[in-house]
Design a protein around this motif. Structure first.
Motif, PDB file in Angstrom:
ATOM      1  N   ASN A  42       0.812  -1.228   0.000  1.00 39.57           N
ATOM      2  CA  ASN A  42       0.000   0.000   0.000  1.00 39.57           C
ATOM      3  C   ASN A  42       0.841   1.273   0.000  1.00 39.57           C
ATOM      4  O   ASN A  42       0.376   2.328   0.434  1.00 39.57           O
ATOM      5  CB  ASN A  42      -0.982   0.009   1.183  1.00 39.57           C
ATOM      6  N   GLN A  44       1.821   3.114  -2.579  1.00 38.78           N
ATOM      7  CA  GLN A  44       1.319   4.116  -3.537  1.00 38.78           C
ATOM      8  C   GLN A  44       2.412   5.111  -3.935  1.00 38.78           C
ATOM      9  O   GLN A  44       2.242   6.318  -3.762  1.00 38.78           O
ATOM     10  CB  GLN A  44       0.113   4.858  -2.941  1.00 38.78           C
TER      11      GLN A  44
ATOM     12  N   TYR B  69       0.701  -5.838   7.343  1.00 42.26           N
ATOM     13  CA  TYR B  69       0.444  -4.796   8.356  1.00 42.26           C
ATOM     14  C   TYR B  69      -0.490  -5.269   9.465  1.00 42.26           C
ATOM     15  O   TYR B  69      -0.875  -4.474  10.326  1.00 42.26           O
ATOM     16  CB  TYR B  69      -0.158  -3.547   7.702  1.00 42.26           C
ATOM     17  N   GLU B 159     -10.096   5.217   2.813  1.00 42.34           N
ATOM     18  CA  GLU B 159     -10.185   6.534   3.465  1.00 42.34           C
ATOM     19  C   GLU B 159      -8.969   7.355   3.077  1.00 42.34           C
ATOM     20  O   GLU B 159      -7.959   6.804   2.632  1.00 42.34           O
ATOM     21  CB  GLU B 159     -10.282   6.356   4.985  1.00 42.34           C
ATOM     22  N   MET B 161      -5.583   9.120   3.208  1.00 46.39           N
ATOM     23  CA  MET B 161      -4.394   8.879   4.012  1.00 46.39           C
ATOM     24  C   MET B 161      -4.082  10.101   4.873  1.00 46.39           C
ATOM     25  O   MET B 161      -4.208  11.233   4.424  1.00 46.39           O
ATOM     26  CB  MET B 161      -3.211   8.589   3.091  1.00 46.39           C
ATOM     27  N   VAL B 166       0.692   4.603   5.546  1.00 40.95           N
ATOM     28  CA  VAL B 166       0.125   3.728   4.511  1.00 40.95           C
ATOM     29  C   VAL B 166      -0.487   2.450   5.090  1.00 40.95           C
ATOM     30  O   VAL B 166      -1.048   1.649   4.353  1.00 40.95           O
ATOM     31  CB  VAL B 166       1.207   3.330   3.479  1.00 40.95           C
ATOM     32  N   LYS B 167      -0.376   2.251   6.398  1.00 40.15           N
ATOM     33  CA  LYS B 167      -0.805   0.960   6.966  1.00 40.15           C
ATOM     34  C   LYS B 167      -2.318   0.819   7.003  1.00 40.15           C
ATOM     35  O   LYS B 167      -3.027   1.653   7.569  1.00 40.15           O
ATOM     36  CB  LYS B 167      -0.262   0.803   8.382  1.00 40.15           C
ATOM     37  N   TYR B 168      -2.794  -0.284   6.410  1.00 39.63           N
ATOM     38  CA  TYR B 168      -4.214  -0.595   6.534  1.00 39.63           C
ATOM     39  C   TYR B 168      -4.466  -1.192   7.924  1.00 39.63           C
ATOM     40  O   TYR B 168      -3.534  -1.636   8.601  1.00 39.63           O
ATOM     41  CB  TYR B 168      -4.674  -1.546   5.421  1.00 39.63           C
ATOM     42  N   VAL B 178      -8.405   1.031   4.440  1.00 39.41           N
ATOM     43  CA  VAL B 178      -7.199   1.212   3.620  1.00 39.41           C
ATOM     44  C   VAL B 178      -7.004   2.695   3.322  1.00 39.41           C
ATOM     45  O   VAL B 178      -7.802   3.312   2.617  1.00 39.41           O
ATOM     46  CB  VAL B 178      -7.303   0.425   2.297  1.00 39.41           C
ATOM     47  N   PRO B 179      -5.940   3.285   3.870  1.00 42.26           N
ATOM     48  CA  PRO B 179      -5.669   4.696   3.578  1.00 42.26           C
ATOM     49  C   PRO B 179      -5.100   4.851   2.168  1.00 42.26           C
ATOM     50  O   PRO B 179      -4.164   4.139   1.788  1.00 42.26           O
ATOM     51  CB  PRO B 179      -4.621   5.099   4.624  1.00 42.26           C
ATOM     52  N   LYS B 180      -5.685   5.748   1.400  1.00 42.40           N
ATOM     53  CA  LYS B 180      -5.190   6.013   0.048  1.00 42.40           C
ATOM     54  C   LYS B 180      -4.873   7.494  -0.106  1.00 42.40           C
ATOM     55  O   LYS B 180      -5.595   8.361   0.429  1.00 42.40           O
ATOM     56  CB  LYS B 180      -6.234   5.597  -1.001  1.00 42.40           C
ATOM     57  N   ARG B 181      -3.800   7.780  -0.821  1.00 43.17           N
ATOM     58  CA  ARG B 181      -3.430   9.174  -1.074  1.00 43.17           C
ATOM     59  C   ARG B 181      -4.534   9.853  -1.873  1.00 43.17           C
ATOM     60  O   ARG B 181      -5.072   9.260  -2.804  1.00 43.17           O
ATOM     61  CB  ARG B 181      -2.131   9.249  -1.887  1.00 43.17           C
TER      62      ARG B 181
END
Lengths: 192, 192
Positions: A42, A44, B69, B159, B161, B166-168, B178-181
């Protein structure tokens, strides 16, 4: 369009109706799809530089190699060149490894373009150092791929590969033929 | 389903309704989609081993690492394990370089699975030498990725980031976050 039709329509197009422009918003929409894709650990680490600017496009165009298997064709002529580009870069400050994130992202972006009536080609033959200079990229952004995008102006057909010959070719009608391995050659085995 | 919804629904699922089986035909259909994807120099060096076989699945399962993670979670328990696998290999007799073919292909296969109501996870943490032995693979087929597939039995939400983390993670209700940019972090620049 259903997924199978979309995947099949997503061919490598190299000639475009250059006057059919792409908006910056559309480019950002396609890039935005990649936000929802899987990323190794993850991290990215991929970032994107988009251009729908005629002047910058001309500069990018000069740094690309086109269709290695068509030695007599120097690439699209004026009027049939891409209307936009997405330069895919790897931010080395985020992670050293990108796993297969780049393929995942570029396929997703290309499907987005095709779904909106556009299309293009993933280009790896790029003068990366000159392109980094043209785009004023800092050193930690490593150029991976250039997506050339536009409204396709050519017909691309898939045919069964014969005798292992992977070379695509153009016929007298300028139709672009791409040999693809049949599915039974891709499937080594399926254990039921 | 439209493409955006499909891409968003294609999350990394790691827990499944194991009793909901996948047919060999369906697995071959998803693999078959990859036939129509772009390939660097059109070499098409990727091949696939599929399994929907309970005994073989159990053997494959033992060679995989799950969710780096989530150190307190050893992976899906019996009953929530994958119903099928696709092992993606690179045929080194065809070409040395695979460019970004693997990411292109695995994303396409995963979208095919999601479009048919399944889903899964691209796993890179694989005991490759033991898996090659289990599958009796010749040396020229290099294992790249294992796609774990099934009917998802977990909720995955994306959600924004925060602070580069970056850790889910999983909440008390077993929802996977899951954090996304955000897109503006992915887009370095777009030149209009």
């Amino acid at each position: 369009m259903n997924l199978t039709a979309l995947v099949q329509k997503n061919r490598s197009y190299r000639r475009f109706h250059e006057e059919e422009r792409i908006s910056a918003e559309l480019l950002e929409k396609w890039i935005g799809l990649s936000r929802f894709t899987a990323s190794g650990r993850n991290n990215q680490p991929l970032k994107y530089i988009g251009s729908v600017n005629r002047e910058l496009n001309a500069g990018i165009f000069n740094l690309l190699g086109w269709a290695g298997y068509l030695p007599d064709w120097a690439g699209p002529t004026e009027g049939e060149r891409p209307a936009g580009y997405v330069v895919v870069v790897h931010d080395k400050l985020i992670s050293e490894n990108r796993y297969c994130d780049d393929g995942i992202a570029v396929q997703t972006i290309m499907l987005g373009a095709v779904d909106d009536g556009f299309g293009g080609c993933i280009i790896g033959s790029v003068n990366k150092s000159k392109l980094a200079g043209l785009l004023n990229l800092p050193e930690h952004l490593e150029i991976l791929w250039v997506l050339a995008l536009g409204k396709p102006a050519e017909t691309v057909v898939i045919e069964d590969m014969k005798e292992g010959d992977v070379k695509y070719w153009r016929d007298a009608y300028q139709v672009h033929h791409v040999p693809k391995r049949p599915v039974n050659e891709l499937v080594y085995s399926i254990i039921p």
